[in-house]
Design a protein around this motif. Sequence first.
Motif, PDB file in Angstrom:
ATOM      1  N   ALA A   1      43.339  32.923  42.717  1.00 21.56           N
ATOM      2  CA  ALA A   1      42.583  34.101  43.157  1.00 21.56           C
ATOM      3  C   ALA A   1      43.146  35.382  42.558  1.00 21.56           C
ATOM      4  O   ALA A   1      42.405  36.222  42.051  1.00 21.56           O
ATOM      5  CB  ALA A   1      42.587  34.203  44.679  1.00 21.56           C
TER       6      ALA A   1
ATOM      7  N   ARG B   1      37.219  28.810  50.304  1.00 23.40           N
ATOM      8  CA  ARG B   1      36.550  27.767  49.507  1.00 23.40           C
ATOM      9  C   ARG B   1      36.975  27.786  48.045  1.00 23.40           C
ATOM     10  O   ARG B   1      36.728  26.845  47.303  1.00 23.40           O
ATOM     11  CB  ARG B   1      35.037  27.968  49.564  1.00 23.40           C
ATOM     12  CG  ARG B   1      34.405  27.689  50.911  1.00 23.40           C
ATOM     13  CD  ARG B   1      32.903  27.884  50.804  1.00 23.40           C
ATOM     14  NE  ARG B   1      32.335  28.262  52.093  1.00 23.40           N
ATOM     15  CZ  ARG B   1      31.306  29.065  52.243  1.00 23.40           C
ATOM     16  NH1 ARG B   1      30.729  29.601  51.185  1.00 23.40           N
ATOM     17  NH2 ARG B   1      30.853  29.352  53.437  1.00 23.40           N
ATOM     18  N   GLY B   2      37.572  28.878  47.597  1.00 22.65           N
ATOM     19  CA  GLY B   2      37.920  29.001  46.190  1.00 22.65           C
ATOM     20  C   GLY B   2      38.902  27.936  45.750  1.00 22.65           C
ATOM     21  O   GLY B   2      39.828  27.592  46.485  1.00 22.65           O
ATOM     22  N   LYS B   3      38.723  27.416  44.546  1.00 21.77           N
ATOM     23  CA  LYS B   3      39.566  26.333  44.038  1.00 21.77           C
ATOM     24  C   LYS B   3      40.573  26.811  42.992  1.00 21.77           C
ATOM     25  O   LYS B   3      41.570  26.161  42.751  1.00 21.77           O
ATOM     26  CB  LYS B   3      38.692  25.237  43.413  1.00 21.77           C
ATOM     27  CG  LYS B   3      37.621  24.681  44.339  1.00 21.77           C
ATOM     28  CD  LYS B   3      38.219  24.053  45.586  1.00 21.77           C
ATOM     29  CE  LYS B   3      37.144  23.459  46.487  1.00 21.77           C
ATOM     30  NZ  LYS B   3      37.696  22.951  47.767  1.00 21.77           N
ATOM     31  N   GLU B   4      40.296  27.948  42.377  1.00 25.20           N
ATOM     32  CA  GLU B   4      41.141  28.429  41.290  1.00 25.20           C
ATOM     33  C   GLU B   4      42.188  29.415  41.830  1.00 25.20           C
ATOM     34  O   GLU B   4      42.286  29.656  43.024  1.00 25.20           O
ATOM     35  CB  GLU B   4      40.268  29.138  40.241  1.00 25.20           C
ATOM     36  CG  GLU B   4      39.106  28.313  39.721  1.00 25.20           C
ATOM     37  CD  GLU B   4      39.525  27.307  38.680  1.00 25.20           C
ATOM     38  OE1 GLU B   4      40.675  27.412  38.194  1.00 25.20           O
ATOM     39  OE2 GLU B   4      38.724  26.421  38.346  1.00 25.20           O
TER      40      GLU B   4
ATOM     41  N   PHE C   1      43.430  30.666  46.321  1.00 23.70           N
ATOM     42  CA  PHE C   1      42.474  31.162  47.306  1.00 23.70           C
ATOM     43  C   PHE C   1      42.842  30.741  48.726  1.00 23.70           C
ATOM     44  O   PHE C   1      42.723  31.535  49.666  1.00 23.70           O
ATOM     45  CB  PHE C   1      41.061  30.675  46.965  1.00 23.70           C
ATOM     46  CG  PHE C   1      40.338  31.554  45.993  1.00 23.70           C
ATOM     47  CD1 PHE C   1      39.654  32.680  46.424  1.00 23.70           C
ATOM     48  CD2 PHE C   1      40.341  31.263  44.639  1.00 23.70           C
ATOM     49  CE1 PHE C   1      38.988  33.501  45.534  1.00 23.70           C
ATOM     50  CE2 PHE C   1      39.674  32.077  43.731  1.00 23.70           C
ATOM     51  CZ  PHE C   1      39.001  33.196  44.186  1.00 23.70           C
TER      52      PHE C   1
ATOM     53  N   HIS D   1      33.453  30.660  36.398  1.00 25.74           N
ATOM     54  CA  HIS D   1      34.753  31.261  36.650  1.00 25.74           C
ATOM     55  C   HIS D   1      35.170  32.152  35.489  1.00 25.74           C
ATOM     56  O   HIS D   1      35.113  31.754  34.327  1.00 25.74           O
ATOM     57  CB  HIS D   1      35.809  30.176  36.862  1.00 25.74           C
ATOM     58  CG  HIS D   1      37.178  30.735  37.052  1.00 25.74           C
ATOM     59  ND1 HIS D   1      38.038  30.966  36.001  1.00 25.74           N
ATOM     60  CD2 HIS D   1      37.824  31.139  38.174  1.00 25.74           C
ATOM     61  CE1 HIS D   1      39.166  31.488  36.468  1.00 25.74           C
ATOM     62  NE2 HIS D   1      39.064  31.597  37.771  1.00 25.74           N
TER      63      HIS D   1
ATOM     64  N   ALA E   1      27.515  32.945  43.200  1.00 26.09           N
ATOM     65  CA  ALA E   1      28.626  32.578  42.327  1.00 26.09           C
ATOM     66  C   ALA E   1      28.166  32.502  40.879  1.00 26.09           C
ATOM     67  O   ALA E   1      26.998  32.365  40.573  1.00 26.09           O
ATOM     68  CB  ALA E   1      29.206  31.234  42.776  1.00 26.09           C
TER      69      ALA E   1
ATOM     70  N   GLY F   1      34.581  33.475  43.092  1.00 25.07           N
ATOM     71  CA  GLY F   1      35.558  32.437  42.766  1.00 25.07           C
ATOM     72  C   GLY F   1      36.335  32.692  41.507  1.00 25.07           C
ATOM     73  O   GLY F   1      36.965  31.767  40.964  1.00 25.07           O
TER      74      GLY F   1
END
Length: 449
Positions: free
Chosen positions: A17, A12-15, A27, A164, A161, A189
């Motif tokens: 990793a 699910r991470g968008k940035e 991610f 970030h 969470a 995340g």
Amino acid sequence: MPVNWLSEIIARGKEVALVEGADRVMFAWLANEIELQTESLRQHKVSAGDPVILNSDFSVAGIVTLLALSCLKAIAIPIVNLRKELIPVLKSECGARFLITPSQDGRIESLGASGDHELYGTLRQRNASGLVLLSSGSTGKPKAILHDFDRLLQTRKKAGAHNHVTVLLFLLFDHIGGLNTLIKTLLSGGTAVIPGARHPDAICATIEAQRVNVLPTSPTFLNLVLLSGAYTRHDLSSLRLVTYGTEPMPEELLGRLRATFPKIRFVQTFGTSETGIARTRGSRSASTLFKIDSDSQEFRICNGELQLRSSNQFIGYLNSSEASVTEDGWFRTGDAAELTDDGYIRLRGRLKEVINAGGEKVIPLELETILLGHPEVADCVVYGMPNAITGQAVWVDVLPKGPMNKSELQRSIHQFLVERVPRFKIPSRVTLVDHIQMSDRFKKKRVRL
């Protein structure tokens, strides 16, 4: 589809990793690699419950393999700089069946048949993955500490969470603090940055290049940063938080750090390999006092020793007795501590390092804090040595700020201390050194063999 909740969260991470050198791992890629490595492990006959030596420091390949072993419900034994002579010990005492060195193309080597350990049955009953950590073994052979790795991961999953952040993985891959940092960062995340080297200029250069926000480290390393002047050669303006642990922080050193980095918040962390890392809350950034602020951990102080009880407590030692655990389940940390009137914990050092000089007790950390106030002392380490008359004598190694001969320094330190401490605390021997001895985990070595 992801194989379990761990890879689902990572997917699910968008940035970014992980960052390792010029490589920036997303991610989604990380989640896919974990699944591929899990399948590769199966093909090499690695099964649930198998103890596997993971010879690696932090690396993308090492992290992928660690998390794949968790997905497979195997038992990971991470070791940085594995010595060849340790392998037979790990086979006999930990039942190690495989050896993986991710830097060597991820080769999976079978170690042949190995004995099992009764404590592994607990993991199999829970259908849980395992983690074996080796203690530093500064006063004897390392203890093999068995954890339910799923439980450690679930704790960080429940933490939820947060905004970030970019975190530097300074603490080692086989250290509870290093693994805690990795898990917490990935499951929230954030971006975990893998350093190429762990000396002051390399770390400061990485903070500048990757715009690192959080640095988990030790007081000894922070002092190295000050003494080296590395912070003056690099832009550290992205750094917002420094967490320090593994050893107590001298108050004098914290004052120096606060004066040098007024915009950075400093927070004392605390944990052990046996009980995990507790969430802490400091009284203020300029203080070494802290409270354990965690639903999963509780503490008490008995006869001057800090004791912990945790829902993440280790299952047991694979090669040692349970003498460090009380009958009612509290872990004896071996840390001398006291509680302030307003409920904060003050660490005073390790009980095994307390010097008994003719029946008088000397706490090395407390004397070091005073000595760091000397205008010519850049750093120091206090320790006890055998003495035929008093049992132990107080010795100190001193790193001076500038040129100074031994007799001048001895005389200056004696004059400085005579007005500040009782006579029995004044060192009988002062040694000038060009560096302070420390362990590979960046802790001062106060025990002399």
